[in-house]
Enzyme design. Structure first.
Site, PDB file in Angstrom:
ATOM      1  N   GLU A  83     -12.879  48.630  36.769  1.00 59.95           N
ATOM      2  CA  GLU A  83     -13.835  49.659  36.055  1.00 59.95           C
ATOM      3  C   GLU A  83     -15.245  49.547  36.214  1.00 59.95           C
ATOM      4  O   GLU A  83     -15.882  49.914  35.266  1.00 59.95           O
ATOM      5  CB  GLU A  83     -13.177  50.394  34.791  1.00 59.95           C
ATOM      6  CG  GLU A  83     -11.635  50.800  34.983  1.00 59.95           C
ATOM      7  CD  GLU A  83     -11.112  51.191  33.746  1.00 59.95           C
ATOM      8  OE1 GLU A  83     -11.690  51.410  32.900  1.00 59.95           O
ATOM      9  OE2 GLU A  83      -9.608  51.320  33.696  1.00 59.95           O
ATOM     10  N   HIS A  85     -14.816  54.132  30.485  1.00 56.99           N
ATOM     11  CA  HIS A  85     -13.938  53.478  31.427  1.00 56.99           C
ATOM     12  C   HIS A  85     -13.877  54.497  32.568  1.00 56.99           C
ATOM     13  O   HIS A  85     -14.625  55.350  32.900  1.00 56.99           O
ATOM     14  CB  HIS A  85     -12.478  53.561  30.631  1.00 56.99           C
ATOM     15  CG  HIS A  85     -12.378  52.442  29.509  1.00 56.99           C
ATOM     16  ND1 HIS A  85     -11.596  51.375  29.579  1.00 56.99           N
ATOM     17  CD2 HIS A  85     -12.973  52.395  28.302  1.00 56.99           C
ATOM     18  CE1 HIS A  85     -11.807  50.710  28.496  1.00 56.99           C
ATOM     19  NE2 HIS A  85     -12.393  51.258  27.983  1.00 56.99           N
ATOM     20  N   HIS A 104     -12.659  46.839  31.287  1.00 57.73           N
ATOM     21  CA  HIS A 104     -11.574  46.609  32.419  1.00 57.73           C
ATOM     22  C   HIS A 104     -12.339  46.234  33.817  1.00 57.73           C
ATOM     23  O   HIS A 104     -13.261  46.838  34.246  1.00 57.73           O
ATOM     24  CB  HIS A 104     -10.970  47.682  32.573  1.00 57.73           C
ATOM     25  CG  HIS A 104      -9.681  48.042  31.576  1.00 57.73           C
ATOM     26  ND1 HIS A 104      -9.365  49.238  31.117  1.00 57.73           N
ATOM     27  CD2 HIS A 104      -9.207  46.975  30.823  1.00 57.73           C
ATOM     28  CE1 HIS A 104      -8.554  49.105  30.003  1.00 57.73           C
ATOM     29  NE2 HIS A 104      -8.375  47.881  29.854  1.00 57.73           N
ATOM     30  N   GLU A 148     -13.702  58.682  30.219  1.00 54.07           N
ATOM     31  CA  GLU A 148     -12.871  58.219  31.641  1.00 54.07           C
ATOM     32  C   GLU A 148     -13.712  59.058  32.732  1.00 54.07           C
ATOM     33  O   GLU A 148     -13.356  60.023  32.950  1.00 54.07           O
ATOM     34  CB  GLU A 148     -11.460  58.544  31.482  1.00 54.07           C
ATOM     35  CG  GLU A 148     -10.477  57.976  30.484  1.00 54.07           C
ATOM     36  CD  GLU A 148     -10.181  56.588  30.696  1.00 54.07           C
ATOM     37  OE1 GLU A 148     -10.556  56.012  31.864  1.00 54.07           O
ATOM     38  OE2 GLU A 148      -9.464  56.165  30.103  1.00 54.07           O
TER      39      GLU A 148
END
EC number: 3.4.19.11
Length: 395
Positions: free
Chosen positions: A165, A306, A162, A365
């Site tokens: 990110e 991420h 992404h 994450e």
């Protein structure tokens, strides 16, 4: 650092001369016959860089070598045209400098150009790594894969699926740099020796899956696409919320793991800054390259980095193997991150990897806050997640 072979030199001798593991020197010189070196042949010495030095009053090669914990012959190898008994004040020589600190600066707004430069620096200083392109982005940027190690266990890590990110890329590159320094300096990282990992693991890293998107977030749209991209972004020149690739397709919604469910329920029905899964699975060159890589290499495990949430996801539709739970517990222990087995999400790279290969896959994450996370969070993220990086190799 490059040196020229002299009469009687061997790779084993270079290993002792520079206090380096023999296999790192061997892997740094592919195609070299270690048993038949030729005089004048160029050899790469990993973990060292030459530094220019002007001779001062009172200098001798012995003093210069002793100050650097090297033998005199290491200096003679690098300076084959000097007379060690007739040094002159002001004379320039080359001194081998052992690299002990990180070569790259990750605490910056990281883009594709910086990634390319940093890869080149690491290739120069640690030539035992292998770098190749696994494909191209929409705009023709190379999707680089870095490989390290000679083992049978294949571990894959990737970052910046992404666009906003992007901090995941310098974090992953910093993990890599720490690993390489541990190898060339025989240095433990958190009490773990690096060389056994090198010998047991074949590590694959794709540090920037979405380079076009990262550059869009960092620098704005390329002039030729400006009107089209501004339209997708509802006229705003603020691209901090952009997750997709340059065509407005969310790369982590592109994989054939219940893709139809995501297609139906995602709000965007056309290219957008985020969440649009495309017109079909695997339409985007970046997603195709990542799928082909996994199919060709058959990795034993995969971790996709991420942001944000300080948690990680490790299951998919009950298809994950028992090993996934063992790894998840260790990742949670070493990082403090929350382990989440299932979430209501499909079509991600982790989802597809588990479905396709029935092997452990993870979405990590990193950090906490609002994307894009500020670079001021780098040190905290790196400290928390370094244990996950190491555990992915030693478990």
């Amino acid at each position: 650092m490059r040196v020229r072979v002299r009469s009687g030199d061997t790779l084993w001798y270079y290993s002792r001369l520079f206090l380096l593991p023999f296999n790192l020197i061997l892997q740094s010189n592919p195609g070299i016959n270690a048993n038949a070196l030729k005089i004048g042949q160029e050899i790469q010495i990993p973990g060292f860089a030459p530094v220019s030095y002007n001779i001062r009053k009172g200098d001798s090669l012995w003093k210069l070598a002793a100050a650097r914990n090297l033998s005199v012959d290491a200096l003679l190898l690098v300076n084959q045209n000097i007379n060690p008994n007739r040094l002159m004040i002001g004379q320039m020589i080359q001194l081998p400098r052992r690299i002990t600190a990180q070569d790259i600066n990750p605490r910056v707004n990281y883009d594709y150009a910086r990634l390319t430069r940093d890869i080149q620096v690491l290739r120069e200083h640690f030539p035992f790594i292998r770098v190749r392109s696994i494909g191209e982005s929409v705009q023709g940027k190379q999707l680089y894969e870095i490989r390290v190690g000679t083992g049978n266990k294949k571990v894959h890590l990737d970052a910046s699926f992404h666009a906003n990110e992007w901090i995941t890329t310098p974090v992953l590159m910093s993990f890599l740099n720490t690993y390489l320094l541990g190898l060339t300096n025989s240095r433990q990282v958190r009490g773990i020796a690096m060389m056994p990992l090198y010998q047991s693991v074949d590590l694959s890293i794709v540090p920037m899956v979405n380079p076009d998107g990262v550059d869009l977030v960092q620098h704005g749209p390329p002039p030729a696409l400006s009107e089209q991209i501004l339209r997708m972004n509802k006229g705003s020149s603020d691209f901090s919320g952009w997750k997709a690739n340059i065509r407005g397709v969310d790369l982590n919604n592109q994989f054939p793991a219940n893709w139809e469910i995501e297609k139906e329920r995602k709000e965007p029905k056309a290219p957008a800054p985020r969440d649009y899964p495309g017109d079909a699975p695997l339409t985007e060159p970046e997603a195709i390259a990542m799928a082909d890589l996994a199919r060709n290499e058959r990795f034993n495990r995969m971790l996709a980095f991420h942001t944000q949430g300080k948690e990680f996801y490790w299951g998919y539709e009950g298809l994950e193997p028992p090993e996934s739970g063992v790894l998840a517990r260790e990742f949670a222990r070493v990082s403090g991150y929350k382990a989440v087995r299932y979430i209501d999400s499909h079509a991600g790279y982790k989802d597809w990897f588990i479905q396709e290969f029935r092997r452990p896959g993870f979405t990590i994450e990193l950090g906490e806050g609002v994307n894009p996370l500020p670079i001021s969070q780098f040190d905290e993220i790196y400290h928390d997640a370094l244990g996950i990086f190491l555990a992915s190799l030693y478990m």
